[in-house]
Scaffold this motif. Structure first.
Motif, PDB file in Angstrom:
ATOM      1  N   ILE A   5      46.181  63.479  20.680  1.00  0.00           N
ATOM      2  CA  ILE A   5      46.309  62.934  22.026  1.00  0.00           C
ATOM      3  C   ILE A   5      45.797  61.498  21.997  1.00  0.00           C
ATOM      4  O   ILE A   5      44.595  61.248  21.928  1.00  0.00           O
ATOM      5  N   VAL A   6      46.720  60.557  22.030  1.00  0.00           N
ATOM      6  CA  VAL A   6      46.380  59.142  21.904  1.00  0.00           C
ATOM      7  C   VAL A   6      46.081  58.518  23.264  1.00  0.00           C
ATOM      8  O   VAL A   6      45.283  57.589  23.376  1.00  0.00           O
ATOM      9  N   HIS A   7      46.713  59.042  24.311  1.00  0.00           N
ATOM     10  CA  HIS A   7      46.581  58.452  25.646  1.00  0.00           C
ATOM     11  C   HIS A   7      46.139  59.524  26.655  1.00  0.00           C
ATOM     12  O   HIS A   7      46.916  59.910  27.539  1.00  0.00           O
ATOM     13  N   PRO A   8      44.914  60.005  26.558  1.00  0.00           N
ATOM     14  CA  PRO A   8      44.478  61.092  27.442  1.00  0.00           C
ATOM     15  C   PRO A   8      44.430  60.692  28.915  1.00  0.00           C
ATOM     16  O   PRO A   8      44.736  61.503  29.791  1.00  0.00           O
ATOM     17  N   GLU A   9      44.061  59.428  29.207  1.00  0.00           N
ATOM     18  CA  GLU A   9      43.985  59.000  30.610  1.00  0.00           C
ATOM     19  C   GLU A   9      45.379  58.963  31.236  1.00  0.00           C
ATOM     20  O   GLU A   9      45.566  59.341  32.395  1.00  0.00           O
ATOM     21  N   PHE A  10      46.358  58.508  30.451  1.00  0.00           N
ATOM     22  CA  PHE A  10      47.731  58.480  30.956  1.00  0.00           C
ATOM     23  C   PHE A  10      48.227  59.901  31.227  1.00  0.00           C
ATOM     24  O   PHE A  10      48.853  60.164  32.256  1.00  0.00           O
ATOM     25  N   ALA A  11      47.935  60.818  30.313  1.00  0.00           N
ATOM     26  CA  ALA A  11      48.334  62.212  30.499  1.00  0.00           C
ATOM     27  C   ALA A  11      47.704  62.787  31.766  1.00  0.00           C
ATOM     28  O   ALA A  11      48.349  63.527  32.518  1.00  0.00           O
ATOM     29  N   GLU A  12      46.457  62.423  32.020  1.00  0.00           N
ATOM     30  CA  GLU A  12      45.773  62.918  33.219  1.00  0.00           C
ATOM     31  C   GLU A  12      46.437  62.388  34.486  1.00  0.00           C
ATOM     32  O   GLU A  12      46.631  63.125  35.457  1.00  0.00           O
ATOM     33  N   ARG A  13      46.822  61.102  34.486  1.00  0.00           N
ATOM     34  CA  ARG A  13      47.479  60.530  35.663  1.00  0.00           C
ATOM     35  C   ARG A  13      48.866  61.136  35.873  1.00  0.00           C
ATOM     36  O   ARG A  13      49.295  61.337  37.019  1.00  0.00           O
ATOM     37  N   MET A  14      49.565  61.433  34.792  1.00  0.00           N
ATOM     38  CA  MET A  14      50.866  62.098  34.912  1.00  0.00           C
ATOM     39  C   MET A  14      50.703  63.439  35.629  1.00  0.00           C
ATOM     40  O   MET A  14      51.481  63.799  36.514  1.00  0.00           O
ATOM     41  N   GLY A  15      49.681  64.177  35.230  1.00  0.00           N
ATOM     42  CA  GLY A  15      49.426  65.465  35.868  1.00  0.00           C
ATOM     43  C   GLY A  15      49.027  65.324  37.320  1.00  0.00           C
ATOM     44  O   GLY A  15      49.481  66.081  38.183  1.00  0.00           O
ATOM     45  N   GLN A  16      48.185  64.340  37.618  1.00  0.00           N
ATOM     46  CA  GLN A  16      47.746  64.116  38.995  1.00  0.00           C
ATOM     47  C   GLN A  16      48.922  63.755  39.897  1.00  0.00           C
ATOM     48  O   GLN A  16      49.015  64.228  41.036  1.00  0.00           O
ATOM     49  N   ALA A  17      49.821  62.916  39.398  1.00  0.00           N
ATOM     50  CA  ALA A  17      50.978  62.503  40.191  1.00  0.00           C
ATOM     51  C   ALA A  17      51.873  63.695  40.507  1.00  0.00           C
ATOM     52  O   ALA A  17      52.428  63.798  41.606  1.00  0.00           O
ATOM     53  N   CYS A  18      52.021  64.600  39.560  1.00  0.00           N
ATOM     54  CA  CYS A  18      52.852  65.788  39.782  1.00  0.00           C
ATOM     55  C   CYS A  18      52.217  66.723  40.806  1.00  0.00           C
ATOM     56  O   CYS A  18      52.906  67.280  41.666  1.00  0.00           O
ATOM     57  N   GLU A  19      50.917  66.894  40.716  1.00  0.00           N
ATOM     58  CA  GLU A  19      50.221  67.792  41.638  1.00  0.00           C
ATOM     59  C   GLU A  19      50.318  67.303  43.076  1.00  0.00           C
ATOM     60  O   GLU A  19      50.301  68.101  44.016  1.00  0.00           O
ATOM     61  N   GLY A  20      50.437  65.982  43.253  1.00  0.00           N
ATOM     62  CA  GLY A  20      50.505  65.436  44.603  1.00  0.00           C
ATOM     63  C   GLY A  20      51.908  65.316  45.154  1.00  0.00           C
ATOM     64  O   GLY A  20      52.104  64.798  46.248  1.00  0.00           O
ATOM     65  N   ASN A  21      52.909  65.795  44.414  1.00  0.00           N
ATOM     66  CA  ASN A  21      54.300  65.668  44.861  1.00  0.00           C
ATOM     67  C   ASN A  21      54.940  67.052  44.936  1.00  0.00           C
ATOM     68  O   ASN A  21      55.193  67.680  43.906  1.00  0.00           O
ATOM     69  N   PRO A  22      55.234  67.541  46.142  1.00  0.00           N
ATOM     70  CA  PRO A  22      55.792  68.890  46.285  1.00  0.00           C
ATOM     71  C   PRO A  22      57.207  69.034  45.747  1.00  0.00           C
ATOM     72  O   PRO A  22      57.692  70.152  45.571  1.00  0.00           O
ATOM     73  N   LYS A  54      55.824  64.994  25.211  1.00  0.00           N
ATOM     74  CA  LYS A  54      54.851  64.109  24.571  1.00  0.00           C
ATOM     75  C   LYS A  54      54.229  63.148  25.576  1.00  0.00           C
ATOM     76  O   LYS A  54      53.048  62.805  25.470  1.00  0.00           O
ATOM     77  N   TRP A  55      55.025  62.686  26.552  1.00  0.00           N
ATOM     78  CA  TRP A  55      54.457  61.834  27.603  1.00  0.00           C
ATOM     79  C   TRP A  55      53.378  62.582  28.373  1.00  0.00           C
ATOM     80  O   TRP A  55      52.282  62.064  28.583  1.00  0.00           O
ATOM     81  N   PHE A  56      53.712  63.793  28.792  1.00  0.00           N
ATOM     82  CA  PHE A  56      52.769  64.571  29.590  1.00  0.00           C
ATOM     83  C   PHE A  56      51.525  64.956  28.784  1.00  0.00           C
ATOM     84  O   PHE A  56      50.441  65.102  29.347  1.00  0.00           O
ATOM     85  N   ALA A  57      51.694  65.113  27.481  1.00  0.00           N
ATOM     86  CA  ALA A  57      50.562  65.490  26.626  1.00  0.00           C
ATOM     87  C   ALA A  57      49.727  64.288  26.201  1.00  0.00           C
ATOM     88  O   ALA A  57      48.632  64.456  25.653  1.00  0.00           O
ATOM     89  N   GLY A  58      50.226  63.078  26.455  1.00  0.00           N
ATOM     90  CA  GLY A  58      49.498  61.889  26.042  1.00  0.00           C
ATOM     91  C   GLY A  58      49.645  61.568  24.572  1.00  0.00           C
ATOM     92  O   GLY A  58      48.870  60.794  24.009  1.00  0.00           O
ATOM     93  N   GLU A  59      50.652  62.147  23.926  1.00  0.00           N
ATOM     94  CA  GLU A  59      50.868  61.903  22.496  1.00  0.00           C
ATOM     95  C   GLU A  59      51.585  60.578  22.252  1.00  0.00           C
ATOM     96  O   GLU A  59      51.364  59.928  21.227  1.00  0.00           O
ATOM     97  N   VAL A  60      52.462  60.201  23.163  1.00  0.00           N
ATOM     98  CA  VAL A  60      53.144  58.911  23.081  1.00  0.00           C
ATOM     99  C   VAL A  60      53.169  58.291  24.471  1.00  0.00           C
ATOM    100  O   VAL A  60      52.988  58.983  25.480  1.00  0.00           O
ATOM    101  N   TYR A  61      53.421  56.985  24.504  1.00  0.00           N
ATOM    102  CA  TYR A  61      53.420  56.231  25.762  1.00  0.00           C
ATOM    103  C   TYR A  61      54.830  55.703  26.007  1.00  0.00           C
ATOM    104  O   TYR A  61      55.439  55.115  25.109  1.00  0.00           O
ATOM    105  N   PRO A  62      55.387  55.902  27.199  1.00  0.00           N
ATOM    106  CA  PRO A  62      56.757  55.428  27.451  1.00  0.00           C
ATOM    107  C   PRO A  62      56.831  53.905  27.497  1.00  0.00           C
ATOM    108  O   PRO A  62      55.863  53.239  27.863  1.00  0.00           O
ATOM    109  N   ARG A  63      57.988  53.380  27.142  1.00  0.00           N
ATOM    110  CA  ARG A  63      58.196  51.944  27.258  1.00  0.00           C
ATOM    111  C   ARG A  63      58.231  51.542  28.732  1.00  0.00           C
ATOM    112  O   ARG A  63      58.399  52.373  29.616  1.00  0.00           O
ATOM    113  N   LYS A  64      58.099  50.229  28.965  1.00  0.00           N
ATOM    114  CA  LYS A  64      57.884  49.725  30.322  1.00  0.00           C
ATOM    115  C   LYS A  64      58.953  50.186  31.305  1.00  0.00           C
ATOM    116  O   LYS A  64      58.640  50.669  32.397  1.00  0.00           O
TER     117      LYS A  64
END
Length: 217
Positions: A5-22, A54-64
């Motif tokens: 897991i290279v980007h744990p903070e990004f993975a956490e924000r991905m999860g938070q954004a999903c939880e806040g969107n019905p 991999k994005w959700f797991a924080g293994e890789v980071y998406p391009r801009k």
């Protein structure tokens, strides 16, 4: 072998954004496939389901560009999703940014204002992108950008936007564009339902061309 897991903070924000969107499926109920299909139908971006995982797991980071598209799907600020902080812009301007998808909402709002109408942005982006008073009548608009795929221009219309007037915008280049009203009876008659959206083609019907907002639709 454990995945790094290279980007744990990004993975956490991905999860938070999903939880806040019905509108986003739960973690174990098709979320990865839903994101894959959203990227393809809304933006023409093709990725594998494994890439989404991999994005959700924080293994890789998406391009801009992909990150901006992900943020629009999640309806969150792309600077927050990328870095954990919001853009340093005024609140009013940030509402415009959040409401807009690829700039077309701002474009339509400007045209309505030029034609004498009064546009306003909803507090929270969702199935309604823009409200407007035109010649004394109140309208709620869902605005979608045409994406060319396999020689066809396609529009993705949210299924739950049934109460909104749907406008399809096609950018032709050199500051030229066309606006069409996509009526719901035709959308539901000829469209293909996919991942919470109706997918319709420009060639599916004789959609009404919108050439002015100076008169009621």
């Amino acid at each position: 072998m454990n995945k790094k897991i290279v980007h744990p903070e990004f993975a956490e924000r991905m999860g938070q954004a999903c939880e806040g969107n019905p509108n986003i499926p739960s973690k174990n109920y098709g979320r990865l496939l839903w994101f894959k299909e959203q990227l393809e139908t809304r933006f023409g971006t093709v990725v594998t389901q494994e890439t989404v995982r991999k994005w959700f797991a924080g293994e890789v980071y998406p391009r801009k560009q992909k990150l901006i598209q992900i943020a629009q799907i999640m309806q969150v600020d792309d600077a927050w999703l990328a870095l954990g902080r919001a853009n340093a812009v005024p609140e009013k301007e940030r509402k415009v940014q959040n409401a807009a998808a690829s700039g077309v909402v701002n474009l339509i709002a400007g045209l309505i204002q030029i034609c004498g109408g009064t546009p306003s942005f909803p507090d929270k982006p969702g199935k309604v992108d823009l409200n407007a008073i035109i010649k004394g009548a109140l309208y709620s608009f869902n605005i979608t950008t045409g994406v060319e795929k396999d020689g066809e221009v396609r529009f993705a219309v949210p299924v739950d936007a049934r109460e909104a007037v749907v406008l399809g915008v096609i950018y032709l280049g050199d500051l030229n564009f066309q606006v069409f009203e996509l009526d719901w009876s035709t959308i539901e008659s000829v469209g293909e339902r996919k991942s919470g959206h109706w997918i319709v083609k420009l060639s599916d019907a004789d959609w009404r061309r919108v050439t002015t907002f100076a008169e009621r639709l």
